[in-house]
Design an enzyme around this catalytic site. Structure first.
Site, mmCIF file in Angstrom:
data_model
loop_
_atom_site.group_PDB
_atom_site.id
_atom_site.type_symbol
_atom_site.label_atom_id
_atom_site.label_comp_id
_atom_site.label_asym_id
_atom_site.label_seq_id
_atom_site.Cartn_x
_atom_site.Cartn_y
_atom_site.Cartn_z
ATOM 1 N N SER A 130 7.733 -30.725 -38.111
ATOM 2 C CA SER A 130 9.176 -30.884 -38.260
ATOM 3 C C SER A 130 9.540 -30.907 -39.746
ATOM 4 O O SER A 130 9.373 -29.908 -40.437
ATOM 5 C CB SER A 130 9.644 -32.140 -37.511
ATOM 6 O OG SER A 130 11.045 -32.209 -37.458
ATOM 7 N N HIS A 166 11.535 -27.094 -34.122
ATOM 8 C CA HIS A 166 12.026 -27.495 -32.793
ATOM 9 C C HIS A 166 12.909 -26.401 -32.201
ATOM 10 O O HIS A 166 13.922 -26.683 -31.552
ATOM 11 C CB HIS A 166 12.818 -28.815 -32.881
ATOM 12 C CG HIS A 166 12.066 -29.960 -33.464
ATOM 13 N ND1 HIS A 166 10.897 -30.448 -32.927
ATOM 14 C CD2 HIS A 166 12.325 -30.731 -34.566
ATOM 15 C CE1 HIS A 166 10.474 -31.477 -33.659
ATOM 16 N NE2 HIS A 166 11.309 -31.654 -34.655
#
Length: 239
Positions: A130, A166
């Protein structure tokens, strides 16, 4: 060999059972008992995150440590006053998720950005999920501004182009990335799904790993007035 593994989402922070990507990272070091340092700066060095890293990688036989700017040091800590030589002796450095913008500001204030580049150039494997994936690129598409939309952010620039993470979990991420490409506010980018990771050798994409059916990464760029998004073939791990 300069290597960066950018993970779109998954691993010890997101999965309840041991994740194939964490096992794969230890194998990439080529060491029986690799030295692994965790940077949890994006989460403000949350103790729960430090503990999860130590448990996940410690159970695989790694010599774990962490560098924390917001917590008092403990027996696992690399001291802030002496981080450069300690980071350069690691086999891998892993950056966790959280606020990319805040982490970059802290790293630049302390000079960690320079040490991370030095570690990469000396052959330390850099990895992260991330925020820990986006930080290595020229730009990241992030919600770190705490607004309602994702915005481009200047990052460390070890890798060329932009990065979105994501990518499979929120349709707005695709919409925002395409809009940023149309507006030329982010360079040609790689977008990485949850349960997928992109491996770079030097500054070139080498391969994509996936450990869930359908997860992969995409190249996104503007060609004339059109945004082109191309899915990349992924090598399955953990089967």
């Amino acid at each position: 060999m300069q290597r960066i593994l950018a993970i779109g989402g998954g691993g010890f922070m997101m999965e309840d059972s041991p994740s194939p990507i964490d096992t794969h990272i230890t194998r990439l070091t080529g060491k029986a008992r690799p030295r692994m340092c965790y940077l949890a700066t994006p989460s403000g060095d949350l103790p729960a995150h430090l503990d999860k890293f130590d448990a996940a990688y410690g159970s695989m036989g790694c010599k774990t440590s962490h560098l924390a700017f917001f917590r008092q040091p403990d027996s696992r800590s690399i001291l802030v006053s002496d981080f450069r030589p300690r980071l350069l002796e690691q086999d891998a450095i892993y950056v966790g998720g959280g606020n990319t913008r805040s982490a970059l500001a802290v790293w630049r204030e302390w000079g960690l950005d320079t040490t991370l580049r030095e570690a990469w150039e000396s052959g330390v494997l850099l990895a992260g999920m991330s925020a820990g994936a986006m930080c290595w690129f020229e730009a990241g598409l992030t919600d770190s501004f705490w607004g309602s939309a994702h915005r481009p952010l200047d990052c460390l620039g070890l890798l060329p182009g932009g990065c979105a993470v994501h990518y499979s979990s929120d349709p707005k991420r695709r919409e925002t990335l395409h809009a940023a490409q149309q507006a030329c506010t982010i360079p040609p980018s790689i977008a990485i799904d949850d349960f997928a990771a992109a491996m770079y050798l030097g500054t070139s994409l080498d391969r994509v790993f996936s450990w869930r059916t359908g997860s992969t990464a995409y190249q996104a760029y503007r060609d004339g007035g059109t945004v082109i998004e191309t899915p990349l073939p992924a090598e399955q791990i953990g089967q």
